[in-house]
Design a protein around this motif. Structure first.
Motif, PDB file in Angstrom:
ATOM      1  N   SER A  88      28.293 -25.181   1.941  1.00 14.76           N
ATOM      2  CA  SER A  88      27.586 -25.275   0.669  1.00 14.76           C
ATOM      3  C   SER A  88      26.873 -26.608   0.555  1.00 14.76           C
ATOM      4  CB  SER A  88      28.566 -25.093  -0.497  1.00 14.76           C
ATOM      5  OG  SER A  88      29.159 -23.820  -0.444  1.00 14.76           O
ATOM      6  N   SER A  89      27.526 -27.681   1.039  1.00 11.99           N
ATOM      7  CA  SER A  89      26.924 -29.005   0.983  1.00 11.99           C
ATOM      8  C   SER A  89      25.675 -29.061   1.844  1.00 11.99           C
ATOM      9  CB  SER A  89      27.943 -30.056   1.442  1.00 11.99           C
ATOM     10  OG  SER A  89      27.360 -31.330   1.496  1.00 11.99           O
ATOM     11  N   VAL A  90      25.755 -28.518   3.058  1.00 11.20           N
ATOM     12  CA  VAL A  90      24.601 -28.523   3.952  1.00 11.20           C
ATOM     13  C   VAL A  90      23.480 -27.693   3.362  1.00 11.20           C
ATOM     14  CG1 VAL A  90      23.772 -27.794   6.224  1.00 11.20           C
ATOM     15  CG2 VAL A  90      25.980 -28.942   6.007  1.00 11.20           C
ATOM     16  N   ARG A  91      23.798 -26.521   2.836  1.00 13.46           N
ATOM     17  CA  ARG A  91      22.761 -25.673   2.261  1.00 13.46           C
ATOM     18  C   ARG A  91      22.079 -26.359   1.097  1.00 13.46           C
ATOM     19  NH1 ARG A  91      23.618 -20.321  -1.328  1.00 13.46           N
ATOM     20  NH2 ARG A  91      24.197 -21.977  -2.734  1.00 13.46           N
ATOM     21  N   GLY A  92      22.871 -27.049   0.254  1.00 11.55           N
ATOM     22  CA  GLY A  92      22.279 -27.764  -0.881  1.00 11.55           C
ATOM     23  C   GLY A  92      21.335 -28.866  -0.438  1.00 11.55           C
ATOM     24  N   GLN A  93      21.720 -29.589   0.609  1.00  9.98           N
ATOM     25  CA  GLN A  93      20.849 -30.651   1.112  1.00  9.98           C
ATOM     26  C   GLN A  93      19.568 -30.075   1.708  1.00  9.98           C
ATOM     27  OE1 GLN A  93      22.972 -33.504   3.623  1.00  9.98           O
ATOM     28  NE2 GLN A  93      24.871 -32.977   2.577  1.00  9.98           N
ATOM     29  N   VAL A  94      19.706 -28.972   2.428  1.00  7.40           N
ATOM     30  CA  VAL A  94      18.521 -28.337   3.014  1.00  7.40           C
ATOM     31  C   VAL A  94      17.617 -27.802   1.907  1.00  7.40           C
ATOM     32  CG1 VAL A  94      17.728 -26.401   4.434  1.00  7.40           C
ATOM     33  CG2 VAL A  94      19.667 -27.781   5.180  1.00  7.40           C
ATOM     34  N   LEU A  95      18.222 -27.218   0.869  1.00  8.61           N
ATOM     35  CA  LEU A  95      17.432 -26.690  -0.243  1.00  8.61           C
ATOM     36  C   LEU A  95      16.632 -27.801  -0.919  1.00  8.61           C
ATOM     37  CD1 LEU A  95      16.688 -24.314  -2.065  1.00  8.61           C
ATOM     38  CD2 LEU A  95      18.767 -24.744  -3.381  1.00  8.61           C
TER      39      LEU A  95
END
Length: 288
Positions: A88-95
């Motif tokens: 979730s953290s990685v996806r949020g940063q990518v988003l």
């Protein structure tokens, strides 16, 4: 306890006793048959074992195992939740990175981008990129191209005007209502957020200004105490910030928009209802 006696005791625990003559008949039958009085056993020290202590813990009529939190009868077991914080953290940063790239024009309208290529660019796998792109598709910023990737949507003037109109319908009445009910000191607390929009606009970075602009509007709407309003208006605001192909507001346009925030706060703190009404109308009309 024998299995048959255990089953009988469990059934008796689940079915409440009925008052009346039937109780007396059952009691006489038990004594005649020589079956032990289970209730008497508990009262005379039968609870010294594990079963008795559990009876006291769970209370009368509650099935065995409930005091220990065990599953009883035919309840399905609850599986242990999986921890996916890292993903979730990685996806949020990518988003966040993709949104910045869209606002800055780094991801160009009309172009198709694949998740593996973007993942290599950000130094992550394709999975969080694909998840972030699917969120952007929900927000209307990109569209899915089967077997290829995601195309950045071209926004026309009409679509942007429609989004601006929706924003005005949602926000303007709330601003006017709040201007009559919120005290001056509460408005003054928003001064740092308004000033941050001016600094962000001066940088000339559309992505930086977009974030500061949303933060200010979100803080104003939060004064209404309606979380659904904040969420829906924020989604529309974000959608309205994706620029059309080949167009941009420019640094001067961002600065002018930011100074409307500070002018609005001045009028709200002063309690000037007529000026507030005029500035609110101008602010949302200019967004078109």
């Amino acid at each position: 306890m024998k299995p048959s006696a255990y089953s009988a005791a469990s059934a008796a625990a689940r079915v409440p006793a009925q008052p009346g003559a039937a109780d007396a008949h059952r009691e006489r039958d038990v004594h005649r048959s020589g079956a032990p009085d289970r209730g008497g056993d508990r009262d005379r020290g039968g609870d010294r074992g594990r079963g008795g202590s559990e009876d006291r813990a769970r209370g009368a009529g509650e099935p065995v195992g409930a005091a220990r939190g065990e599953h009883t009868h035919s309840e399905p077991p609850v599986s242990r939740p999986r921890v996916v914080v890292q993903r979730s953290s990685v996806r949020g940063q990518v988003l966040d990175a993709l949104r910045t790239a869209l606002l800055s024009g780094e991801l160009r309208p009309g172009e198709v981008y694949s998740a593996p290529a973007l993942g290599e660019r950000f130094g992550v796998s394709a999975t969080p990129v694909r998840e972030a792109m699917q969120q952007l598709a929900v927000e209307g910023a990109v569209e899915v191209v089967p077997n290829r990737g995601f195309r950045v949507v071209r926004r026309g003037d009409r679509e942007l005007a429609e989004l601006a109109e929706v924003r005005a319908l949602l926000e303007a009445p709330v601003w006017l209502r709040l201007s009559r009910t919120v005290p001056a000191e509460r408005w003054a607390e928003l001064r740092p957020l308004a000033e941050s929009t001016v600094r962000a606009a001066s940088s000339g970075c559309p992505a930086t200004y977009a974030e500061a602009d949303r933060a200010f509007h979100r803080a104003v709407l939060a004064l209404a105490g309606n979380e659904q309003l904040v969420a829906i208006a924020g989604d529309v605001h974000r959608r309205a910030q994706w620029p059309p192909a080949g167009a941009g507001r420019g640094r001067a346009g961002l600065i002018a928009d930011a100074h409307e925030h500070t002018a609005l706060l001045d009028a709200l703190i002063a309690g000037d209802q007529e000026l507030v009404r005029a500035l609110v109308g101008e602010h949302f009309t200019a967004a078109r």
